[in-house]
Design a protein around this motif. Structure first.
Motif, PDB file in Angstrom:
ATOM      1  N   GLY A 159      30.127 -32.162   4.367  1.00 50.75           N
ATOM      2  CA  GLY A 159      29.702 -30.922   3.726  1.00 50.75           C
ATOM      3  C   GLY A 159      30.839 -30.215   3.028  1.00 50.75           C
ATOM      4  O   GLY A 159      32.014 -30.414   3.337  1.00 50.75           O
ATOM      5  N   PRO A 160      30.500 -29.350   2.065  1.00 51.95           N
ATOM      6  CA  PRO A 160      31.530 -28.666   1.276  1.00 51.95           C
ATOM      7  C   PRO A 160      32.395 -27.709   2.085  1.00 51.95           C
ATOM      8  O   PRO A 160      33.485 -27.350   1.637  1.00 51.95           O
ATOM      9  CB  PRO A 160      30.723 -27.920   0.209  1.00 51.95           C
TER      10      PRO A 160
ATOM     11  N   MET B  32      24.551 -19.815  10.512  1.00 49.40           N
ATOM     12  CA  MET B  32      23.837 -21.092  10.479  1.00 49.40           C
ATOM     13  C   MET B  32      23.838 -21.696   9.087  1.00 49.40           C
ATOM     14  O   MET B  32      24.002 -22.907   8.915  1.00 49.40           O
ATOM     15  CB  MET B  32      22.403 -20.899  10.965  1.00 49.40           C
ATOM     16  N   LEU B  33      23.639 -20.862   8.060  1.00 55.32           N
ATOM     17  CA  LEU B  33      23.648 -21.365   6.688  1.00 55.32           C
ATOM     18  C   LEU B  33      24.988 -22.015   6.371  1.00 55.32           C
ATOM     19  O   LEU B  33      25.050 -23.061   5.711  1.00 55.32           O
ATOM     20  CB  LEU B  33      23.367 -20.221   5.713  1.00 55.32           C
ATOM     21  N   LEU B  34      26.071 -21.415   6.852  1.00 54.27           N
ATOM     22  CA  LEU B  34      27.398 -21.960   6.608  1.00 54.27           C
ATOM     23  C   LEU B  34      27.632 -23.218   7.441  1.00 54.27           C
ATOM     24  O   LEU B  34      28.287 -24.163   6.987  1.00 54.27           O
ATOM     25  CB  LEU B  34      28.456 -20.895   6.901  1.00 54.27           C
ATOM     26  N   ALA B  35      27.065 -23.251   8.653  1.00 54.87           N
ATOM     27  CA  ALA B  35      27.161 -24.451   9.482  1.00 54.87           C
ATOM     28  C   ALA B  35      26.429 -25.622   8.830  1.00 54.87           C
ATOM     29  O   ALA B  35      26.906 -26.763   8.867  1.00 54.87           O
ATOM     30  CB  ALA B  35      26.590 -24.180  10.872  1.00 54.87           C
ATOM     31  N   ASP B  36      25.276 -25.344   8.226  1.00 57.79           N
ATOM     32  CA  ASP B  36      24.525 -26.392   7.547  1.00 57.79           C
ATOM     33  C   ASP B  36      25.327 -26.997   6.399  1.00 57.79           C
ATOM     34  O   ASP B  36      25.069 -28.118   5.980  1.00 57.79           O
ATOM     35  CB  ASP B  36      23.207 -25.832   6.994  1.00 57.79           C
ATOM     36  N   MET B  37      26.285 -26.239   5.864  1.00 57.92           N
ATOM     37  CA  MET B  37      27.125 -26.737   4.771  1.00 57.92           C
ATOM     38  C   MET B  37      28.442 -27.314   5.275  1.00 57.92           C
ATOM     39  O   MET B  37      29.351 -27.572   4.496  1.00 57.92           O
ATOM     40  CB  MET B  37      27.344 -25.633   3.737  1.00 57.92           C
TER      41      MET B  37
ATOM     42  N   VAL C 165      19.000 -24.072   0.461  1.00 61.90           N
ATOM     43  CA  VAL C 165      20.058 -24.488  -0.460  1.00 61.90           C
ATOM     44  C   VAL C 165      20.123 -26.012  -0.439  1.00 61.90           C
ATOM     45  O   VAL C 165      20.459 -26.613   0.584  1.00 61.90           O
ATOM     46  CB  VAL C 165      21.422 -23.888  -0.059  1.00 61.90           C
ATOM     47  N   LYS C 166      19.795 -26.615  -1.545  1.00 65.41           N
ATOM     48  CA  LYS C 166      19.801 -28.076  -1.641  1.00 65.41           C
ATOM     49  C   LYS C 166      21.001 -28.503  -2.494  1.00 65.41           C
ATOM     50  O   LYS C 166      21.045 -28.240  -3.691  1.00 65.41           O
ATOM     51  CB  LYS C 166      18.501 -28.591  -2.266  1.00 65.41           C
ATOM     52  N   LEU C 167      21.960 -29.142  -1.869  1.00 67.17           N
ATOM     53  CA  LEU C 167      23.149 -29.618  -2.561  1.00 67.17           C
ATOM     54  C   LEU C 167      23.010 -31.111  -2.838  1.00 67.17           C
ATOM     55  O   LEU C 167      22.507 -31.855  -1.992  1.00 67.17           O
ATOM     56  CB  LEU C 167      24.392 -29.379  -1.697  1.00 67.17           C
ATOM     57  N   SER C 168      23.470 -31.559  -3.995  1.00 71.99           N
ATOM     58  CA  SER C 168      23.368 -32.979  -4.305  1.00 71.99           C
ATOM     59  C   SER C 168      24.178 -33.815  -3.326  1.00 71.99           C
ATOM     60  O   SER C 168      23.862 -34.976  -3.075  1.00 71.99           O
ATOM     61  CB  SER C 168      23.813 -33.246  -5.750  1.00 71.99           C
ATOM     62  N   GLY C 169      25.230 -33.209  -2.757  1.00 75.40           N
ATOM     63  CA  GLY C 169      26.010 -33.899  -1.750  1.00 75.40           C
ATOM     64  C   GLY C 169      25.422 -33.826  -0.360  1.00 75.40           C
ATOM     65  O   GLY C 169      25.941 -34.436   0.572  1.00 75.40           O
ATOM     66  N   GLY C 170      24.349 -33.061  -0.216  1.00 77.88           N
ATOM     67  CA  GLY C 170      23.650 -32.970   1.063  1.00 77.88           C
ATOM     68  C   GLY C 170      24.121 -31.829   1.941  1.00 77.88           C
ATOM     69  O   GLY C 170      25.252 -31.355   1.832  1.00 77.88           O
TER      70      GLY C 170
END
Length: 412
Positions: free
Chosen positions: A16-17, A37-42, A368-373
């Motif tokens: 993740g980024p 949590m949103l930041l953990a998901d990234m 938030v959908k990132l192309s890198g996942g």
């Protein structure tokens, strides 16, 4: 036991980024936990810190697992996935000292206590930045860190009431709060945005800062054009029910098996709607040929509304959704069971499983959908103090004797 809880190093290897960013999460309930949590998901390594004798009260919130003998909360799992969890009593001197050592190694601290609480603990931003000048201190509260109302206690409804949204929702006869904790959720989103902006600056300059997010401020920013309408015209926005203040037809309409949102108010979409429903008379009627004509209250009530009601009443929600496709805006008003079954949302990973101490809950995914996942799929929510040993021994570097002493004192 979740395999990621075995060692800190294993947990912190997430992709993740935000990989490599460490967050100390002091938050409870919704606004703060959701932000973290949103930041953990990234990919951030989020360490949830709870008082050993008073953990996050949402661990007991419904719904509770149907399959576990223990009272395991799906509410807690939804907002605390992808986090490590430790115990630490910040009121004890040893707890404060330990926390400050953690701050030296961390990038971000997130808290959602009432303003002044961290200062009373001797752990306010002015103290933390002396320990780590690059630390980002994100504070989420009802009314913000300054201003005459900053010390007031607040819940989500406090923000909806004081931010104007409550007065605009529902009907003129009965204004209503929005039926979800929008004050909490929007504050979490703004806090995440502000934290990422501050992180970028800290990485560039080495200087952290405080991110101050108020639930009331967040709600005010969601009132669309109400504020500028008042300041420019003196008009106070009142509830419109299911209608819209300046476009028609646009709102809730009945169909065979429920209701849909119909929004074909532009000239292009109106013509498409007339074609879809085979209404040549309405398509050629000069009295409703322009958007301005259709908005006229008398014309709308006499001609436009009856036509739309006639069109929609002949079909079910599913039939209407299939008929209209991408030709003009029409959406079934779905109940939550229909939302969960929606194949489009399923494909976009907006209904995902989260494991929590042997229980499994289906919760909402990350919008938030990132192309890198992102990392929300097959995530895990931690038990109270589950990662004490790995965080304190491995990451913070305490010796066995030091850790055992904190346990003996009830600090962790």
């Amino acid at each position: 036991m979740n395999p990621l809880s075995e060692t800190f190093a294993t947990f912190a290897k997430a992709a993740g980024p935000l990989k490599g960013v460490t967050i100390l999460d002091l938050t409870r309930v919704v606004a703060g936990p959701y932000c973290a949590m949103l930041l953990a998901d990234m990919g951030a390594t989020v360490i949830k810190i709870e008082n050993p004798s008073d953990p996050d009260l949402t661990r007991e919130f419904p719904p509770l697992s149907r399959t576990s003998a223990e009272p395991l909360s799906g509410f807690f799992a939804q907002f605390n996935r992808n986090k490590m969890a430790i115990c630490l009593d910040l009121k004890k001197p040893e707890g404060k000292a330990t926390f400050l050592e953690m701050v030296r190694k961390a990038d971000i601290v997130i808290e959602n206590f009432r303003p002044g609480t961290m200062d009373k603990l001797g752990l306010g931003y002015s103290v933390l930045r002396e320990v780590n000048p690059a630390i980002i201190f994100t504070a989420i509260s009802g009314f913000g860190q300054h201003g005459p109302n900053s010390s007031r206690p607040a819940f989500d409804s406090s923000a909806q009431a004081s931010g104007g949204l409550w007065s605009m929702n529902g009907t003129v006869e009965e204004p209503m709060r929005v039926g979800t904790v929008l004050g909490d959720l929007s504050a979490a989103l703004y806090a995440a945005i502000g934290t990422l902006g501050a992180l970028r600056e800290a990485e560039r300059s080495g200087q952290g800062q405080m991110v101050d997010v108020s639930q009331q401020d967040a709600i005010v920013s969601l009132t669309e054009n109400a504020l500028v309408t008042y300041t420019e015209t003196g008009k106070v926005t009142v509830p419109e029910g299911n209608g819209h203040p300046f476009v028609r037809p646009y709102g809730r309409y009945a169909c065979k098996d429920g209701f849909v949102f119909f929004g074909a108010y532009t000239d292009k979409f109106w013509r498409e709607a007339c074609r879809v429903f085979g209404d040549d008379a309405m398509a050629s009627d000069p009295e409703v040929s322009t958007m301005a004509q259709r908005f006229d209250a008398e014309v709308y009530q006499r001609k436009v509304k009856p036509a739309v009601e006639r069109w929609l009443s002949a079909y079910t929600k599913a039939e209407l959704e299939a008929m209209t496709g991408d030709r003009f805006p029409l959406s079934p008003i779905k109940s939550i069971d229909e939302v969960v079954a929606d194949p489009h949302l399923r494909e976009r990973d907006m209904v995902i499983p989260v494991d929590y101490q042997g229980a499994r809950f289906d919760v909402f995914g990350n919008p938030v959908k990132l192309s890198g996942g992102t990392l929300e799929r097959d995530a895990y929510a931690p038990g109270v103090g589950e990662h004490n040993a790995s965080v304190y021994r491995e990451w913070l570097g305490l010796s066995a004797a030091q850790y055992d002493e904190l346990v003996r004192l009830g600090v962790v």
